[in-house]
Design an enzyme around this catalytic site. Structure first.
Site, short mmCIF file in Angstrom:
data_model
loop_
_atom_site.label_atom_id
_atom_site.label_comp_id
_atom_site.label_asym_id
_atom_site.label_seq_id
_atom_site.Cartn_x
_atom_site.Cartn_y
_atom_site.Cartn_z
N SER A 11 -7.68 9.41 -2.34
CA SER A 11 -8.70 9.08 -3.34
C SER A 11 -9.19 10.35 -4.02
CB SER A 11 -9.88 8.39 -2.68
OG SER A 11 -10.98 8.40 -3.57
N HIS A 36 -5.28 7.23 -5.74
CA HIS A 36 -6.30 6.17 -5.80
C HIS A 36 -7.46 6.67 -6.64
CE1 HIS A 36 -8.43 2.64 -4.13
NE2 HIS A 36 -9.49 3.43 -4.03
N ASP A 38 -11.09 5.91 -8.13
CA ASP A 38 -12.29 5.09 -7.91
C ASP A 38 -13.22 5.15 -9.11
OD1 ASP A 38 -12.09 4.10 -5.14
OD2 ASP A 38 -12.05 6.24 -4.62
N MET A 40 -16.57 3.88 -10.85
CA MET A 40 -17.87 3.29 -10.46
C MET A 40 -18.82 3.31 -11.65
SD MET A 40 -18.37 5.25 -6.87
CE MET A 40 -17.10 5.25 -5.61
N HIS A 69 -9.09 1.55 -8.81
CA HIS A 69 -10.02 0.67 -8.08
C HIS A 69 -11.30 0.57 -8.90
CE1 HIS A 69 -12.57 0.23 -4.11
NE2 HIS A 69 -12.60 -0.85 -4.87
N MET A 71 -14.82 -0.48 -9.47
CA MET A 71 -16.08 -0.93 -8.86
C MET A 71 -17.08 -1.06 -10.00
SD MET A 71 -15.85 1.42 -5.47
CE MET A 71 -14.59 2.46 -6.19
N MET A 140 -12.03 -3.49 1.88
CA MET A 140 -12.91 -2.33 2.00
C MET A 140 -13.36 -2.18 3.45
SD MET A 140 -13.20 -0.85 -0.94
CE MET A 140 -14.42 0.35 -0.41
C1 DX5 Z 1 -15.49 4.10 -1.81
C2 DX5 Z 1 -14.17 4.32 -2.46
C3 DX5 Z 1 -13.18 4.97 -1.59
C4 DX5 Z 1 -13.56 6.35 -1.14
C5 DX5 Z 1 -12.85 6.62 0.14
O1 DX5 Z 1 -16.25 3.26 -2.62
O2 DX5 Z 1 -13.60 3.08 -2.86
O3 DX5 Z 1 -11.90 4.98 -2.20
O4 DX5 Z 1 -13.25 7.34 -2.06
O5 DX5 Z 1 -13.29 7.83 0.65
P1 DX5 Z 1 -13.16 8.19 2.20
O6 DX5 Z 1 -11.72 8.13 2.53
O7 DX5 Z 1 -13.76 9.54 2.28
O8 DX5 Z 1 -13.94 7.14 2.96
ZN ZN Z 2 -11.50 3.05 -3.54
#
Ligand code: DX5
Ligand code: ZN
Length: 221
Positions: A11, A36, A38, A40, A69, A71, A140
């Site tokens: 990520s 990956h 993320d 947000m 991903h 969110m 998740m």
């Molecule tokens: C959280 C994200 C994850 C996050 C994972 O909302 O979706 O992808 O970056 O990070 P780690 O591996 O540090 O838990």
């Molecule tokens: Zn994620």
């Protein structure tokens, strides 16, 4: 039983953003297949990360598979722009949309692969009707919003339930797990049925990224 090869998906959230380019080169040299991303919105989750402009710049730099991903609330507003920015797969949250089925079909129509994610408190039954449409189901294993949180074991049974449903229904989607994954628990989730392992702080948060990625890959063998 796990029959799919492991796909590690570091990520980007955990990266030193002043050095993204060189960090991605290290991942590519280490043959890490997926990245990956993320996204947000500060509404679906209480945090804001990055959006299409960053993904678009990175798309010019690498051929890694971009696993986006989302969110964000009402993701239907932005599916086309994320595909245009370079997403290979777009994953929405079932809790964030009024019509997940329409969103997934829209992603496919854009020519991207599609996924749906469930938060720790959302049961697998909430996405059962969507499974035939999916390229990926994301479980998740932390509350979405932040990297560096502790793995929630509730994810393991949900992964197993999804893997069993996939078998029963004769489907072939990936099962991805996201949150608190590292070399200490990768084998547990992989054997439960997750083949795409997201790893933020345990890979891009480490000094030696290549060694950290290798430690996870080795741990499932
Ligand atoms: C959280 C994200 C994850 C996050 C994972 O909302 O979706 O992808 O970056 O990070 P780690 O591996 O540090 O838990
Ligand atoms: Zn994620």
């Amino acid at each position: 039983m796990q029959t799919k090869p492991l796909l590690l998906a570091p990520s980007l959230l955990a990266v030193d953003f002043s050095a993204i380019g060189e960090k991605i080169e290290i991942l590519e040299k280490a043959s890490v297949p997926w990245l990956h991303l993320d996204v947000m919105d500060g509404a679906f989750v209480p945090n804001i990360s990055f959006g299409q402009p960053l993904i678009k710049s990175l798309r010019k730099k690498t051929d890694m598979f971009f696993d986006v991903h989302l969110m964000i609330n009402e993701p239907c507003r932005y599916l086309e722009s994320f595909k245009d920015a370079g997403a290979d797969l777009i994953c929405i949250h079932v809790e964030a949309t009024k019509d997940a089925e329409a969103d997934l079909k829209a992603i496919k129509a854009l020519g991207a692969r599609c996924g749906v994610a469930i938060k720790p408190a959302t049961p697998v039954s909430a996405i059962k009707h969507l499974l035939p449409l999916l390229d990926l189901a994301l479980v998740m294993s932390v509350e979405p919003g932040f990297g560096g949180q502790k793995f929630m074991p509730v994810a393991v049974d949900k992964i197993k339930e999804l893997a069993a449903l996939r078998d029963d229904m004769g489907l072939d989607f990936h099962i991805e797990v996201d949150g608190g994954i590292g070399a200490d628990n990768a084998r547990l989730v992989y054997e439960a049925g997750a083949d795409v392992l997201v790893a933020g702080s345990s890979v891009l948060g480490k000094e030696d990224i290549a060694a950290a990625a290798a430690a996870i890959t080795e741990s499932v063998k």
